[in-house]
Design an enzyme around this catalytic site. Structure first.
Site, PDB file in Angstrom:
ATOM      1  N   ASP A  24       0.423  -1.059   0.059  1.00  0.00           N
ATOM      2  CA  ASP A  24      -0.419  -0.579  -0.112  1.00  0.00           C
ATOM      3  C   ASP A  24       1.122   1.442  -0.113  1.00  0.00           C
ATOM      4  OD1 ASP A  24      -2.372   1.078  -0.112  1.00  0.00           O
ATOM      5  OD2 ASP A  24      -2.838   1.295   1.923  1.00  0.00           O
ATOM      6  N   GLY A  25       0.581   2.620  -0.430  1.00  0.00           N
ATOM      7  CA  GLY A  25       0.723   3.761  -0.210  1.00  0.00           C
ATOM      8  C   GLY A  25       1.511   4.111  -1.490  1.00  0.00           C
ATOM      9  N   GLY A  27      -0.010   5.526  -4.202  1.00  0.00           N
ATOM     10  CA  GLY A  27      -0.505   6.602  -4.414  1.00  0.00           C
ATOM     11  C   GLY A  27      -0.378   7.869  -3.620  1.00  0.00           C
ATOM     12  N   ARG A  28       0.468   7.719  -2.438  1.00  0.00           N
ATOM     13  CA  ARG A  28       0.512   8.708  -1.438  1.00  0.00           C
ATOM     14  C   ARG A  28       1.499   9.071  -2.118  1.00  0.00           C
ATOM     15  NH1 ARG A  28      -0.911   5.797   3.562  1.00  0.00           N
ATOM     16  NH2 ARG A  28      -1.649   4.540   1.935  1.00  0.00           N
ATOM     17  N   HIS A  41       2.261   3.273  -8.715  1.00  0.00           N
ATOM     18  CA  HIS A  41       1.683   1.987  -9.276  1.00  0.00           C
ATOM     19  C   HIS A  41       3.466   1.567  -9.785  1.00  0.00           C
ATOM     20  CE1 HIS A  41      -1.722   2.010  -7.395  1.00  0.00           C
ATOM     21  NE2 HIS A  41      -2.767   2.942  -8.588  1.00  0.00           N
ATOM     22  N   SER A  69      -7.700  -5.990  -5.527  1.00  0.00           N
ATOM     23  CA  SER A  69      -7.989  -6.553  -3.965  1.00  0.00           C
ATOM     24  C   SER A  69     -10.024  -6.043  -5.046  1.00  0.00           C
ATOM     25  CB  SER A  69      -8.832  -5.615  -3.059  1.00  0.00           C
ATOM     26  OG  SER A  69      -9.362  -4.282  -3.048  1.00  0.00           O
ATOM     27  N   LEU A 135      11.449 -19.684  -5.777  1.00  0.00           N
ATOM     28  CA  LEU A 135       9.907 -19.101  -4.905  1.00  0.00           C
ATOM     29  C   LEU A 135       9.030 -19.181  -5.601  1.00  0.00           C
ATOM     30  CD1 LEU A 135       9.382 -16.924  -3.048  1.00  0.00           C
ATOM     31  CD2 LEU A 135       9.554 -14.777  -4.545  1.00  0.00           C
ATOM     32  N   ARG A 192       2.215  -4.454   5.766  1.00  0.00           N
ATOM     33  CA  ARG A 192       1.712  -3.894   5.357  1.00  0.00           C
ATOM     34  C   ARG A 192       2.025  -2.017   5.121  1.00  0.00           C
ATOM     35  NH1 ARG A 192      -4.267  -2.119   4.682  1.00  0.00           N
ATOM     36  NH2 ARG A 192      -4.257  -0.751   3.475  1.00  0.00           N
ATOM     37  N   ARG A 198      -4.636  -1.563   8.879  1.00  0.00           N
ATOM     38  CA  ARG A 198      -6.062  -2.685   8.736  1.00  0.00           C
ATOM     39  C   ARG A 198      -5.214  -3.781   8.000  1.00  0.00           C
ATOM     40  NH1 ARG A 198      -7.870   3.060   7.392  1.00  0.00           N
ATOM     41  NH2 ARG A 198      -7.809   2.593   4.651  1.00  0.00           N
ATOM     42  N   SER A 200      -7.561  -4.580   5.530  1.00  0.00           N
ATOM     43  CA  SER A 200      -8.206  -4.891   4.161  1.00  0.00           C
ATOM     44  C   SER A 200      -8.803  -5.962   3.085  1.00  0.00           C
ATOM     45  CB  SER A 200      -7.424  -3.964   3.359  1.00  0.00           C
ATOM     46  OG  SER A 200      -7.551  -2.439   4.197  1.00  0.00           O
ATOM     47  N   GLU A 211       2.372 -13.174  12.138  1.00  0.00           N
ATOM     48  CA  GLU A 211       2.856 -12.135  12.939  1.00  0.00           C
ATOM     49  C   GLU A 211       2.746 -11.056  11.824  1.00  0.00           C
ATOM     50  OE1 GLU A 211       3.990 -11.671  15.822  1.00  0.00           O
ATOM     51  OE2 GLU A 211       4.031 -13.841  16.271  1.00  0.00           O
TER      52      GLU A 211
HETATM   53  C1  IPE Z   1      -5.086  -2.843   0.406  1.00  0.00           C
HETATM   54  O1  IPE Z   1      -4.813  -1.730  -0.601  1.00  0.00           O
HETATM   55  C2  IPE Z   1      -4.975  -3.296  -1.053  1.00  0.00           C
HETATM   56  C3  IPE Z   1      -3.791  -3.326  -2.200  1.00  0.00           C
HETATM   57  C4  IPE Z   1      -2.515  -3.371  -2.000  1.00  0.00           C
HETATM   58  C5  IPE Z   1      -3.591  -4.252  -3.221  1.00  0.00           C
HETATM   59  P1  IPE Z   1      -6.191  -0.576  -0.356  1.00  0.00           P
HETATM   60  O2  IPE Z   1      -5.569   0.582  -0.514  1.00  0.00           O
HETATM   61  O3  IPE Z   1      -7.334  -0.985  -1.387  1.00  0.00           O
HETATM   62  O4  IPE Z   1      -6.866  -0.561   1.410  1.00  0.00           O
HETATM   63  P2  IPE Z   1      -7.772   0.979   1.301  1.00  0.00           P
HETATM   64  O5  IPE Z   1      -8.695   0.972   1.140  1.00  0.00           O
HETATM   65  O6  IPE Z   1      -6.877   1.379   1.888  1.00  0.00           O
HETATM   66  O7  IPE Z   1      -8.155  -0.193   2.728  1.00  0.00           O
HETATM   67  C1  IPE Z   2      -1.866  -0.059  -3.054  1.00  0.00           C
HETATM   68  O1  IPE Z   2      -1.258   1.848  -3.640  1.00  0.00           O
HETATM   69  C2  IPE Z   2      -1.945  -0.792  -4.925  1.00  0.00           C
HETATM   70  C3  IPE Z   2      -3.060  -0.675  -5.196  1.00  0.00           C
HETATM   71  C4  IPE Z   2      -4.134  -1.003  -3.882  1.00  0.00           C
HETATM   72  C5  IPE Z   2      -3.944  -1.114  -5.936  1.00  0.00           C
HETATM   73  P1  IPE Z   2      -2.704   2.640  -3.347  1.00  0.00           P
HETATM   74  O2  IPE Z   2      -2.935   2.652  -5.017  1.00  0.00           O
HETATM   75  O3  IPE Z   2      -3.723   2.148  -2.367  1.00  0.00           O
HETATM   76  O4  IPE Z   2      -2.378   3.852  -2.525  1.00  0.00           O
HETATM   77  P2  IPE Z   2      -2.603   4.985  -1.209  1.00  0.00           P
HETATM   78  O5  IPE Z   2      -3.041   3.823  -0.164  1.00  0.00           O
HETATM   79  O6  IPE Z   2      -3.848   6.155  -2.387  1.00  0.00           O
HETATM   80  O7  IPE Z   2      -1.888   5.941  -1.014  1.00  0.00           O
HETATM   81 MG    MG Z   3      -4.173   2.293  -0.758  1.00  0.00          MG
END
Ligand code: IPE
Ligand code: IPE
Ligand code: MG
Length: 250
Positions: A24-25, A27-28, A41, A69, A135, A192, A198, A200, A211
């Site tokens: 995750d992260g 986008g940010r 991405h 997801s 792997l 995570r 969380r 998710s 863990e």
């Molecule tokens: C979880 O990230 C799904 C993946 C990393 C593929 P999200 O960014 O979709 O999760 P939420 O919406 O913040 O819980």
């Molecule tokens: C996770 O990064 C990638 C996917 C869910 C596909 P995000 O796209 O959720 O990035 P944030 O949480 O918005 O930073």
């Molecule tokens: Mg996200």
């Protein structure tokens, strides 16, 4: 730095057999650099390549990556389209290298939800690498844990309806066997990135005793040192599975 960390991990010896990661992260990461979300991405793919390589080198058996997801289908259409395009391009570009590195690719989730081209490319990738012994790289694509459990319960209910099994025979093993992950041991370590605390809808059943390791690093910044530190953190924990500390250290 990473050489020392690797040495420390190998000396301690308790290397997780299965690591699962909520990547995750992205986008940010992109926003923090004034870039469009898709650049996050894109950069995240470099982290995937590096993490896969290191897991292979550390002889970790299973790596499950939460890639898309079930709920991510609710994102803006343009982002979904860009992610699917990236997925297709990445699998086509990386599959030979994965194969060369003895990685076996598999998927959990509803592959049928994906557009035709990435779906086809994934199936070809799975076939191409199916005899590899290194792997086991498991991509969770269009994956939702509750959806997976519903699918499993329906199959079990169907067997009961048809008289193939009795309801009192339903057990943890029976449910486990009906999941996408039936051939994979539960994750030992769930990481995570991106600062959220969380799950998710990821591996809810499978991570009952996993863990958890949450880090503020955005996924594109999660590289070798970050992974090695997560493993060291894991190695310093005591997994008790309901028992007392004294029982476990006996
Ligand atoms: C979880 O990230 C799904 C993946 C990393 C593929 P999200 O960014 O979709 O999760 P939420 O919406 O913040 O819980
Ligand atoms: C996770 O990064 C990638 C996917 C869910 C596909 P995000 O796209 O959720 O990035 P944030 O949480 O918005 O930073
Ligand atoms: Mg996200």
């Amino acid at each position: 730095m990473s050489k020392l960390l690797r040495k420390q991990i190998l000396e301690q010896g308790d290397i997780p057999n299965h690591i699962a990661i909520i990547m995750d992260g992205n986008g940010r990461w992109a926003s923090s650099k004034n870039l469009p979300r898709i650049s996050g991405h894109q950069e995240g793919i470099n982290s995937v390549r590096e993490i896969v390589q290191i897991c292979g080198e550390l002889e970790i058996s299973h790596l499950t990556l939460y890639t898309f997801s079930s709920e991510n289908w609710n994102r803006p259409k343009v982002e979904i389209k860009a992610i699917m395009k990236l997925l297709l391009r990445t699998i086509n570009k990386e599959i030979n290298n994965l194969n060369k590195n003895n990685v076996r690719l598999s998927i959990i989730g509803d592959l049928n939800d994906l557009p035709k081209d990435p779906q086809q490319a994934m199936i070809e990738g799975i076939n191409k690498t199916k005899n590899n012994t290194g792997l086991n790289l498991i991509l969770a694509l269009s994956y939702g844990s509750r959806q997976e459990l519903i699918m499993a319960f329906k199959r079990i209910a169907n067997k009961v309806e048809k008289g193939k099994m009795k309801s009192e025979d339903i057990s943890q093993e029976i449910i486990t066997r009906e999941l996408y992950t039936c051939d994979t041991p539960d994750p030992d370590l769930l990481i995570r990135t991106g600062g959220e605390h969380r799950i998710s809808n990821f591996l809810l059943w499978q991570s009952a005793y996993t863990e958890l390791y949450m880090t503020d690093s955005f996924w594109p910044d999660f590289r070798e040192d970050q992974l090695l530190n997560a493993i060291i953190d894991y190695q310093n924990r005591q997994r008790r599975f309901g028992q007392t500390s004294e029982q476990v250290s006996e």
